[in-house]
Design an enzyme around this catalytic site. Structure first.
Site, PDB file in Angstrom:
ATOM      1  N   HIS A 555       0.856  -1.187   0.000  1.00  0.00           N
ATOM      2  CA  HIS A 555       0.000   0.000   0.000  1.00  0.00           C
ATOM      3  C   HIS A 555       0.893   1.238   0.000  1.00  0.00           C
ATOM      4  CE1 HIS A 555       1.216  -0.504   4.170  1.00  0.00           C
ATOM      5  NE2 HIS A 555       0.925   0.779   4.367  1.00  0.00           N
ATOM      6  N   ASP A 557       0.903   5.275   1.851  1.00  0.00           N
ATOM      7  CA  ASP A 557       0.330   5.838   3.068  1.00  0.00           C
ATOM      8  C   ASP A 557      -0.599   7.020   2.842  1.00  0.00           C
ATOM      9  OD1 ASP A 557       1.484   3.978   4.724  1.00  0.00           O
ATOM     10  OD2 ASP A 557       3.256   5.182   5.167  1.00  0.00           O
ATOM     11  N   ARG A 637       7.013  -9.384  16.295  1.00  0.00           N
ATOM     12  CA  ARG A 637       7.705  -8.245  15.685  1.00  0.00           C
ATOM     13  C   ARG A 637       7.119  -6.955  16.247  1.00  0.00           C
ATOM     14  NH1 ARG A 637       6.705  -4.732  11.221  1.00  0.00           N
ATOM     15  NH2 ARG A 637       8.346  -4.595   9.619  1.00  0.00           N
TER      16      ARG A 637
END
Length: 683
Positions: A555, A557, A637
């Site tokens: 994607h 932002d 993560r």
């Protein structure tokens, strides 16, 4: 009504509420979150019959809860309407009676409402149709392929990026015994289903059938609109006021709650026009019904109805030339005037009243609504004819949040290589090395100790909520997603639930990252926070075999990436005001999870970055930098995600509130210097 009667009614209303609270029922509707959890447990135990049993019951319970809330809210609204009343007591008399009515109505059907309090994570799972993913696999294992195909199709409609499910659907199509009619969307919305079917007949020139379906679609649309609005009357979250300094009075609280409900109701326009799994609503959706109908009625020589629909279309697009010409033509043919369609007329009158109230109440919520036509398509219409013509497209409806007559005309020259400001920070790769523009990779932005403390902070704070405005990660069902904002961590620190020192470190580290990005890219105006998020993604055990999805799909932002067209459309619902982004990693002891840049096609990887403690990647937020995260297949993560804007009008509200909290705490001079003292305990 005299004063004594008002007071008696007031206390009678209170008594009704207490009676409702004490009232017990024998309703047997099982909570859908419990059924859902039982279904998940059955799945991981390979008990596929119980997966089907629990998941189907969970979906049924979820639907029944929703319909009960709608029915009861509409019923109690009719029974206890707000009419003109001269006193506060009469107003609260109606409020109390409606509250009692709601409690009795809902609990008579589903039992105690406290049994049906559901976490945001579970709610988001049902919104994303996750139960159908489990059902698809269970039905497949039970060799009920028709039901498996329906479940897979239903899930895929809301999750079109799910590569594995797309492959499953192709396999089902090739299986013996699976028919085309088995691929049904079990959650299809009636108004959208009828509209899409109407478009197909319209395109074939079968205008009679098209008219029937478009009229059905309008009936279903207005019914869905009423239901959507009824669902807005539930509890509201005041994110903009969720900070320590906010202490509302009675009428401020009522005003804030009403404005939130009104904003939710106004958003029903977007909701009803958005297909499952899509970010953008269909352009011009509701007015299109009347556009299609006016031409279809014209083609079957029903000019009276054509004129009604054409005039109704102009309620949404006042003065639009092609439709104005059509109206003139129909009037000339008929030789007389006709009334507006009541459905469109009533809807638009209410819509205008809502806009007036939203403008009036927006100051309380920090939202501004500008005047505008909410149904206009971005590019307008070029096919203006005397005889009507059909249309298609995607609706672009959003409540305008920009401030009127204010603009920031800052021209940024794209540069990089400015000072890193801190001696420990090391430049690893610049844009050229990362095969792009406005990209940078830095190491040692924070120390190992700081990484460890921020990870501990994430584990402590995110247990109470994900910090993502109550929403679960929309990206993959194969990972757990948790996070927290700066304001949330400061609140927890202030309340003594976490070390205040750690909360302040999160605040300071994010400011350090902002200064580095601003300096390195040599920006000639101040970079402001747009959103700050401490987030962890955890691989879910048992769901990692044969994964081919991403932890976060590719994607951009600040624009809507269109890989097929190699374009990125800078329009809502993208965060168009974001200018730069950064990710500061806290660890590297996990498998997968690489950050990747790609070309506009969302496939060609141009750079791959393995996270580790203190490493930060920064980049401009536009279509020049499509990016995503590879699947986290083992471990957890964690990172600090930061988005920035050059426009001060779009500064992060929670950040401004966090600044207030920091200033308040600094003024009190009660920061914890190693003793982990709760400031409240010192008072």
């Amino acid at each position: 009504m005299d004063v004594n009667f008002s007071i008696n009614s007031y206390f009678a209303g209170i008594l009704l509420i207490f009676q409702a609270v004490l009232h017990s029922t024998s309703a047997s509707l099982e909570p859908y979150d419990l059924l859902y959890n039982n279904g998940v447990e059955a799945f991981y135990s390979s008990d596929y019959k119980n997966v089907v049993n629990y998941m189907e019951k969970a979906l049924s319970s979820y639907s029944e809860i929703r319909q009960t809330k709608i029915r009861c809210r509409l019923k109690c609204k009719d029974q206890h309407p707000f009419e003109s009343f001269p006193s506060d007591l009469q107003f609260f008399d109606i409020v109390l009676r409606r509250a009692s009515c709601l409690n009795d109505c809902i609990e008579a059907k589903v039992g105690s409402q406290s049994m049906h309090k559901v976490s945001e994570d579970v709610i988001q799972d049902f919104h994303r149709r996750i139960p159908y993913n489990f059902l698809q696999r269970a039905y497949y294992k039970l060799k009920q392929l028709d039901k498996a195909a329906a479940a897979a199709h239903t899930y895929f409609q809301a999750n079109p990026e799910h590569v594995e499910m797309g492959q499953n659907l192709e396999q089902y199509k090739a299986m013996e015994g699976v028919q085309e009619e088995h691929f049904i969307d079990r959650e299809a919305r009636p108004h959208q289903k009828a509209f899409m079917a109407g478009v197909k007949f319209y395109d074939r020139g079968d205008y009679g059938k098209a008219i029937k379906l478009f009229e059905e679609a309008l009936v279903e649309y207005y019914k869905a609109d009423v239901e959507c609005r009824a669902l807005c009357e539930g509890p509201q979250r005041f994110d903009e006021h969720d900070h320590l300094q906010y202490r509302p009075s009675l009428y401020e609280l009522i005003s804030d709650h009403f404005t939130q409900v009104l904003h939710c109701e106004h958003e029903c326009v977007r909701d009803l026009a958005t297909r499952p799994g899509r970010l953008s609503p269909m352009e011009n959706y509701l007015p299109l019904h009347y556009d299609y109908l006016q031409f279809a009625y014209f083609k079957v020589n029903k000019i009276h109805e054509a004129l009604e629909c054409a005039q109704s279309y102009l309620l949404f697009h006042k003065g639009e030339e092609f439709m104005t010409e059509n109206v003139d033509y129909y009037r000339e043919v008929l030789g007389y005037e006709v009334e507006l369609r009541q459905d469109a007329d009533r809807y638009m009158k209410r819509h205008r009243q809502e806009l007036d109230l939203l403008v009036l109440g927006s100051e309380n919520l920090g939202v501004e609504y500008a005047e505008g036509n909410y149904w206009n398509s971005p590019g307008g219409r070029e096919d203006v004819n005397r005889i009507p013509s059909g249309t298609d497209g995607w609706m672009e409806y959003v409540p305008i949040s920009e401030k009127k007559n204010v603009s920031v005309d800052v021209v940024q020259e794209l540069r990089e290589g400015g000072p890193l400001l801190y001696d420990s920070v090391r430049l690893v790769q610049n844009s050229e090395a990362l095969n792009g523009s406005q990209r940078v990779l830095l190491d040692d932005v924070i120390s190992e100790d700081e990484c460890s403390e921020l990870k501990n902070l994430a584990h402590a704070v995110t247990m109470a909520g994900d910090g993502y405005r109550g929403k679960m990660s929309p990206h993959t069902p194969n990972e757990k997603f948790e996070g927290a904002t700066v304001l949330k961590t400061l609140q927890y620190g202030y309340e003594g639930r976490i070390p205040l020192r750690s909360a302040r470190m999160f605040y300071d580290v994010s400011e350090k990252a902002r200064r580095i990005v601003e300096s390195y890219f040599m920006l000639n105006s101040t970079l402001h926070f747009s959103y700050t998020h401490l987030v962890c993604r955890t691989a879910i055990s048992g769901q990692q075999d044969h994964r081919n999805d991403l932890s976060h799909p590719i994607h951009a932002d600040n624009c809507l990436l269109d890989p097929e067209a190699n374009e990125c459309w800078k329009e809502p619902p993208a965060y168009t005001y974001r200018d730069y982004s950064a990710l500061l990693y806290l660890n590297g002891d996990f498998e997968g999870g690489e950050f990747i840049f790609t070309e506009m096609d969302a496939k060609t990887v141009t750079a791959s970055i393995k996270p580790k403690c203190g490493r930060m990647v920064g980049f401009s937020s536009g279509g020049e930098n499509p990016h995503g995260v590879r699947a986290v297949t083992s471990g957890q993560r964690c990172a600090v995600a930061l988005w920035f804007t050059l426009d001060p009008l779009f500064r992060e509200l929670e950040r401004l509130q966090a600044d207030e909290v920091m200033e308040s705490l600094n003024n009190q001079q009660q920061w914890d210097h190693g003793l982990n003292i709760n400031p409240k305990d010192e008072l």
